[in-house]
Motif scaffolding. Structure first.
Motif, short mmCIF file in Angstrom:
data_model
loop_
_atom_site.label_atom_id
_atom_site.label_comp_id
_atom_site.label_asym_id
_atom_site.label_seq_id
_atom_site.Cartn_x
_atom_site.Cartn_y
_atom_site.Cartn_z
N HIS A 1 0.04 94.49 -27.98
CA HIS A 1 -1.05 94.84 -28.91
C HIS A 1 -0.54 95.09 -30.33
O HIS A 1 -1.23 94.77 -31.29
CB HIS A 1 -1.81 96.08 -28.43
CG HIS A 1 -2.41 95.93 -27.07
ND1 HIS A 1 -3.33 94.95 -26.77
CD2 HIS A 1 -2.23 96.63 -25.92
CE1 HIS A 1 -3.69 95.06 -25.50
NE2 HIS A 1 -3.03 96.07 -24.96
N PRO B 1 -11.71 95.87 -28.08
CA PRO B 1 -12.35 95.49 -26.80
C PRO B 1 -12.33 96.63 -25.80
O PRO B 1 -11.66 97.64 -26.00
CB PRO B 1 -11.48 94.33 -26.30
CG PRO B 1 -10.14 94.55 -26.92
CD PRO B 1 -10.37 95.27 -28.24
N ASN C 1 -6.12 90.46 -22.42
CA ASN C 1 -4.79 90.11 -22.94
C ASN C 1 -3.85 89.87 -21.75
O ASN C 1 -3.75 90.73 -20.86
CB ASN C 1 -4.34 91.31 -23.80
CG ASN C 1 -2.95 91.14 -24.36
OD1 ASN C 1 -2.08 90.60 -23.71
ND2 ASN C 1 -2.75 91.65 -25.55
N ASP D 1 -11.35 98.62 -22.39
CA ASP D 1 -10.00 98.85 -21.85
C ASP D 1 -9.83 98.20 -20.47
O ASP D 1 -10.55 98.54 -19.52
CB ASP D 1 -9.75 100.35 -21.75
CG ASP D 1 -8.30 100.67 -21.57
OD1 ASP D 1 -7.71 100.17 -20.60
OD2 ASP D 1 -7.73 101.41 -22.39
N ASN E 1 -17.20 92.83 -21.68
CA ASN E 1 -16.38 93.11 -22.87
C ASN E 1 -15.03 93.76 -22.51
O ASN E 1 -14.65 94.77 -23.07
CB ASN E 1 -17.19 94.01 -23.82
CG ASN E 1 -16.52 94.18 -25.17
OD1 ASN E 1 -16.01 93.21 -25.73
ND2 ASN E 1 -16.49 95.40 -25.67
N VAL F 1 -11.01 88.58 -24.94
CA VAL F 1 -12.02 89.44 -24.33
C VAL F 1 -12.85 88.59 -23.36
O VAL F 1 -13.04 87.40 -23.61
CB VAL F 1 -12.94 90.03 -25.43
CG1 VAL F 1 -14.03 90.91 -24.84
CG2 VAL F 1 -12.15 90.80 -26.46
N GLU G 1 -12.17 85.24 -28.32
CA GLU G 1 -11.11 86.00 -28.99
C GLU G 1 -11.75 86.85 -30.07
O GLU G 1 -12.52 86.37 -30.89
CB GLU G 1 -10.07 85.05 -29.58
CG GLU G 1 -8.95 85.85 -30.22
CD GLU G 1 -7.63 85.11 -30.32
OE1 GLU G 1 -7.24 84.44 -29.34
OE2 GLU G 1 -7.00 85.21 -31.39
N GLU H 1 -7.53 89.54 -30.10
CA GLU H 1 -7.35 89.93 -28.69
C GLU H 1 -8.35 89.16 -27.82
O GLU H 1 -9.54 89.11 -28.15
CB GLU H 1 -7.62 91.43 -28.51
CG GLU H 1 -6.55 92.34 -29.08
CD GLU H 1 -5.33 92.51 -28.16
OE1 GLU H 1 -5.38 92.03 -27.02
OE2 GLU H 1 -4.35 93.12 -28.61
N GLY I 1 -10.94 93.66 -22.38
CA GLY I 1 -9.74 93.04 -22.97
C GLY I 1 -8.95 92.37 -21.86
O GLY I 1 -8.60 93.02 -20.88
N ASP J 1 -10.41 100.17 -25.65
CA ASP J 1 -9.02 100.09 -25.21
C ASP J 1 -8.19 101.23 -25.82
O ASP J 1 -8.17 101.42 -27.04
CB ASP J 1 -8.43 98.74 -25.61
CG ASP J 1 -7.06 98.55 -25.03
OD1 ASP J 1 -6.96 97.88 -24.00
OD2 ASP J 1 -6.09 99.09 -25.60
#
Ligand code: S3P
Length: 423
Positions: A186, A225, A254, A227, A250, A284, A278, A282, A252, A12
């Motif tokens: 973030h 994680p 969020n 992106d 894998n 995932v 988590e 974050e 992210g 990310d």
């Protein structure tokens, strides 16, 4: 075109910038894994080295150790390259340091507005000297900041919010930021992961301090994680394919970043979210994508901050959907790495699609007509990747003015694209 197999997007970008910065601000060793190794992340690493931090070379698939140090006045100008996040977050950090630094960037970054960050930082007590109003290059000298700071941001922007929170951290100032709509969180999550005293309620974030002696940052390990914004291009390839299935691992997810998934589901896409977990604060998950016929939709102004970087790709998908898609209040796209608002519409039209800018709205009308023509990417990574994906469709012929800019956020993107596709 058929898709198959599984793939991991690169680390990310937003979290990599923040992790590198916080690690460099610590006075200890920090271990990072999953770091993005793209040009933008390298810009942050380079700037942090100039300030005295020990940051090794960013290499794909390798962990990174950062040795944080007390920052010192940099010898040369801090060149932030193409990275707005580097420039704006570093301005925030430097507002709390008692020396002068000069920042600049590439031609694209030198066209982007900086007052959205330098104005609140000046109100906190930093001294900023510009050559050209609202633009890089500029210099900042921080130091004695006000005893506390509350800022109501006119724009929902994680870069503005993070710059102020970082100034609060380096300058020892409790800060509160209120946004018109919630932007990616973030910085807040990383602060909390490190045990800082931070409260987030709706659109308001209050940072009281790092706990212990200010600005103490304990040693930490962080796993970054994949992106979500890079994953969005892979999701689009899966949706536009004629057959097959693609697993993107894998990613992210969020909620302040995954707005594109909500919109895609509304458009009729089939993206299954599996293995939710988590990791270091974050969320995932893996995304499993199958081809789908999409319908047009209205993307509301409050949804925009949660998918701001995915609009080039969503607009491309909208051009293949049934009916009209409207992206409301997307004026912010004018001040990204390029004037994305104008270029998305113009390039879609160059390919034979129907797209228009109406005030601050972007309107795209879908059709089945094969997309054929030449695209001006303006060296904007997200335009290069979004239109590159449209070129993978059966019957399409998309000629990009350049494709190298993808390396700003996703090195090896076109190789990954070729890998998941079987014709
Ligand atoms: C980012 C925030 C967003 C986004 C950019 C990365 C960040 O910008 O477009 O790519 O890491 O904070 P704004 O804060 O200007 O919306």
């Amino acid at each position: 075109m058929r898709v198959e197999g599984s793939i991991r997007p690169p680390g990310d970008k937003s979290i990599t910038h923040r992790a590198l910065i916080i690690a460099a601000l610590s006075r200890t060793r920090v271990q990072l894994t999953g770091v993005l190794t793209a040009a933008d992340a390298k810009s942050t690493a380079r700037v942090l080295r100039q300030l005295g931090a020990g940051v090794g070379q960013l290499r794909r698939g390798q962990g990174l150790e950062v040795r944080g140090k007390a920052w010192r006045r940099p010898k040369g100008t801090l060149n932030c390259g193409n990275s707005g996040t580097t420039a704006r977050l570093m301005l925030g950090c430097l507002a709390g340091h008692r020396f002068e630094s000069r920042l600049t960037g590439d031609a694209s970054l030198r066209r982007r507005p900086m007052r959205r960050v330098t104005e609140p930082l000046t109100a906190m007590g930093a001294v900023v000297k510009e050559v050209t109003r609202d633009r890089l290059p500029l210099s900042i000298c921080g130091g004695s900041l006000s005893s506390s700071f509350r800022f109501r941001s006119p724009v929902p922007s994680a870069q503005i919010k993070s710059a102020i929170l970082l100034a609060g951290l380096t300058g020892g100032v409790p800060t509160t930021v209120v946004e018109p709509a919630r932007s990616r969180d973030h910085t807040e999550r990383l602060f909390r992961y490190l045990g800082f005293d931070l409260e987030a309620k709706g659109k308001e974030v209050s940072f009281k301090g790092p706990g212990g002696t200010w600005p103490r940052i304990e040693s930490f390990d962080l796993q970054i994680p994949g992106d979500a914004s890079s994953a969005a291009f892979l999701v689009a390839v899966g949706l536009l394919a004629d057959s097959g299935q693609l697993r993107i691992e894998n990613v992210g997810v969020n909620p302040t970043r995954a707005g594109f998934l909500t919109v895609l589901h509304r458009m009729g896409a089939c993206v299954v979210v599996e293995n939710e977990a988590e990791v270091c604060g974050e969320p995932v998950a893996d995304l499993v994508v199958s081809p789908a016929r999409l319908n047009g939709t209205e993307v509301t102004a409050t949804e925009i901050p949660g998918l701001i970087d995915e609009i080039p790709m969503l607009a491309g998908l909208a051009a293949r959907a049934e009916g009209e898609t409207i992206f409301r209040s997307v004026g912010e796209l004018r001040v990204k790495e390029s004037n994305r608002l104008v270029l998305i519409a113009q390039n879609l039209r160059s390919l034979g699609a129907t797209a228009d800018v109406d005030g601050d709205d972007l309107v795209v009308v879908g059709s089945d007509r094969p997309l054929r023509g030449r695209v001006d990417t303006a060296r904007d990574h997200r335009l290069a990747m979004a239109f590159g994906v449209l070129g993978t469709m059966r019957g399409a012929k998309v000629e990009l003015s350049e494709a190298g800019s993808a390396g700003v956020s996703y090195p090896g993107f076109f190789e990954d694209l070729a890998m998941v596709m079987t014709r």
